[in-house]
Design an enzyme around this catalytic site. Structure first.
Site: not given
Ligand SMILES: [Fe+2]
Ligand SMILES: *[C@@H]1O[C@H](CO)[C@@H](O)[C@H](O)[C@H]1NC(C)=O
Ligand SMILES: *[C@@H]1O[C@H](CO)[C@@H](O)[C@H](O)[C@H]1NC(C)=O
Ligand SMILES: *[C@@H]1O[C@H](CO)[C@@H](O)[C@H](O)[C@H]1NC(C)=O
Ligand SMILES: *[C@@H]1O[C@H](CO)[C@@H](O)[C@H](O)[C@H]1NC(C)=O
Ligand SMILES: *[C@@H]1O[C@H](CO)[C@@H](O)[C@H](O)[C@H]1NC(C)=O
Length: 455
Positions: A310, A320, A347
């Protein structure tokens, strides 16, 4: 001198092959469409008393001769039996499954959740099946994947971070129109945890919404952060509780001891699912399993080695950024040594494809922190653009790093059409154009059979 020139020539060739990356100039509409309301058409319960719903299938063994069928019944447990067979009017085989329920946050009681695994199937064969005996019967069908073999073709849909907005509905509709044999789902299914108290009705609505695809072809599940559902504030302290009850994986068939990391072989592909949210440090179960698993990969039979995880190890978005770094440090060398073809991640809610790069030369003392072109390295594809309620990650780092080949902040899905042992055709479709418009594409050559080819 000649050798120096030759080396320089090689470096230049590499630089030329790793053409400057493209930040797509495409300007999508900035309008963010909301979560589909509870009474949306795609969430409707099927008619009939205690009608089975939320039907979904996933591969039930290592090589595609078993299929696990899951469904829920709303009022009564009903029957655990799946009837199946080669003809819709002759379901002469049966599989008996299990039923269970779970509670959530002291307020939600799940419907009756059934799982049954159909075994002894033939490869590349259409099966018809039906569930709901005793009350309302509903019928579906699927085709098993071809027997693992170096030139067995298969077309995967690649979908991540789907959610249940109007954008999500477009993504599924576009995938259906483009067609595929199975979906590699890269994590973050329904985003129930974005609703108050992780409203678990959203697990039910999501499963009704995607049934139109996943009841007819296997989706292979990777767990994302939105599957963790860790909510001590409402007394829910067992991670992955709704996901675990609803989405079984065939982890035992690949000798895994945890359902969140496992592998399947489908046609000419060996696909490994990893869990970003389970321990992966040295000596942990996932680490031990992956080390053993990479030794089991037989590229002569399944030349295409694909890894799904992920949280991305390479992406150039501010969102992220570097969250996947510790896992990259732990596992990247293994994947480069194994000549993995492709690493799929989600992600980050945008689309990106990299060149073949690695950072395996880096250690904390030598400071060589720039990813290098490496013909043994996989291509990294970030496909976290399914269309969830959190919106797009549209803040790319500038200038575009060399390792990034193409990036665009739009919703969409991709397909990976494996033709034979040497070639696979890859396409990414943004939602906003017609279903047949391709926004990014590439031919991938196999790392085992064409190890020095740069694409
Ligand atoms: Fe997500
Ligand atoms: C089920 O029916 C198929 C034909 O549709 C037949 O080939 C098969 O032998 C039957 N199996 C059993 C167990 O009766
Ligand atoms: C979702 O997409 C399907 C297929 O295009 C369509 O029939 C349905 O009306 C859509 N639902 C919503 C709520 O947009
Ligand atoms: C799993 O382990 C068992 C026992 O060691 C072995 O017989 C089997 O072949 C293994 N399966 C795979 C897929 O490696
Ligand atoms: C490319 O990968 C191989 C295999 O892991 C490694 O030995 C080599 O050092 C890497 N090359 C670069 C430039 O990082
Ligand atoms: C593999 O597929 C590619 C793309 O369709 C084709 O060009 C190539 O000739 C095929 N190779 C073999 C050995 O069939």
């Amino acid at each position: 001198m000649e050798r120096v020139l030759a080396v320089l020539f090689l470096l230049a060739a590499h630089a030329a092959s790793a053409a400057a990356g493209v930040t797509s100039p495409y300007r999508r509409s900035l309008q963010m469409l909301p979560v589909m309301p509870l009474d949306a058409d795609v969430f409707r319960q099927p008619p009939g008393h205690n009608a089975p719903e939320q039907v979904h299938i996933t591969q039930g063994d290592l090589t595609g001769r078993a299929m696990t069928v899951s469904w829920v019944t709303p009022e009564h447990p009903g029957s655990n039996v799946v009837r199946y067979g080669l003809a819709a009017d002759n379901l002469n085989l049966t599989a008996e499954g299990t039923v269970q329920r779970y509670t959530w946050g002291g307020t939600y009681q799940s419907p009756y959740i059934h799982h049954a695994t159909l075994t002894g199937l033939d490869h590349a064969t259409v099966y018809h099946y039906a569930v709901g005996y005793g009350y309302t019967v509903r019928s579906f069908s699927f085709k098993t994947p071809p027997k693992p073999g170096p030139d067995a073709p298969i077309k995967f849909g690649l979908i991540g971070d789907l959610g249940q907005t109007f954008h999500s509905n477009d993504t599924v509709a576009h995938y259906e129109a483009n067609g595929g044999d199975a979906v590699l789902f890269i994590g973050d299914l329904c985003y129930a945890d974005n609703h108050p108290g992780h409203d678990n009705r959203r697990w039910d609505t999501w499963a009704r919404f995607v049934e139109r695809s996943v009841a007819y072809q296997p989706w292979i599940w990777t767990a994302g952060n939105h599957e963790i559902d860790y909510a001590p504030e409402i007394g829910e302290t067992v991670p992955f509780k709704p996901f675990t009850h609803r989405y079984p994986t065939p982890f035992r068939a690949s000798n895994s001891t945890g359902h969140l990391w496992y592998s399947v072989k489908m046609a000419s592909a060996h696909v490994i699912m990893l869990s970003s949210y389970s321990a992966y440090g040295k000596y942990t179960p996932q680490w031990t399993w992956l080390q053993d698993e990479l030794r089991r990969v037989d590229r002569k039979t399944t030349p295409w080695l694909i890894v799904c995880v992920h949280s991305p190890w390479y992406n150039t978005n501010d969102y992220h950024y570097m969250e996947g770094e510790t896992m990259r440090v732990q596992f990247e060398r293994w994947l480069v040594d194994a000549k993995a073809d492709l690493v799929l991640a989600g992600h980050v809610h945008s689309y990106e494809r990299t060149h073949r790069v690695s950072n395996v030369a880096y250690d904390i003392a030598n400071g060589k922190a720039t990813p290098q072109f490496n013909a043994s390295a996989p291509v990294y594809v970030n496909i976290g653009d399914g269309g969830n309620t959190e919106g797009l990650a549209n803040s790319f780092r500038s200038p575009q790093p060399d390792y990034s080949a193409f990036r665009e902040a739009s919703y969409g899905h991709a397909t990976l059409d494996i033709k034979n042992r040497t070639h696979a055709y890859y396409e990414w479709h943004r939602n906003q154009d017609g279903v047949k418009v391709v926004a990014d594409k590439a031919w991938f050559t196999n790392r085992y059979y064409m190890p020095t080819h740069t694409n």
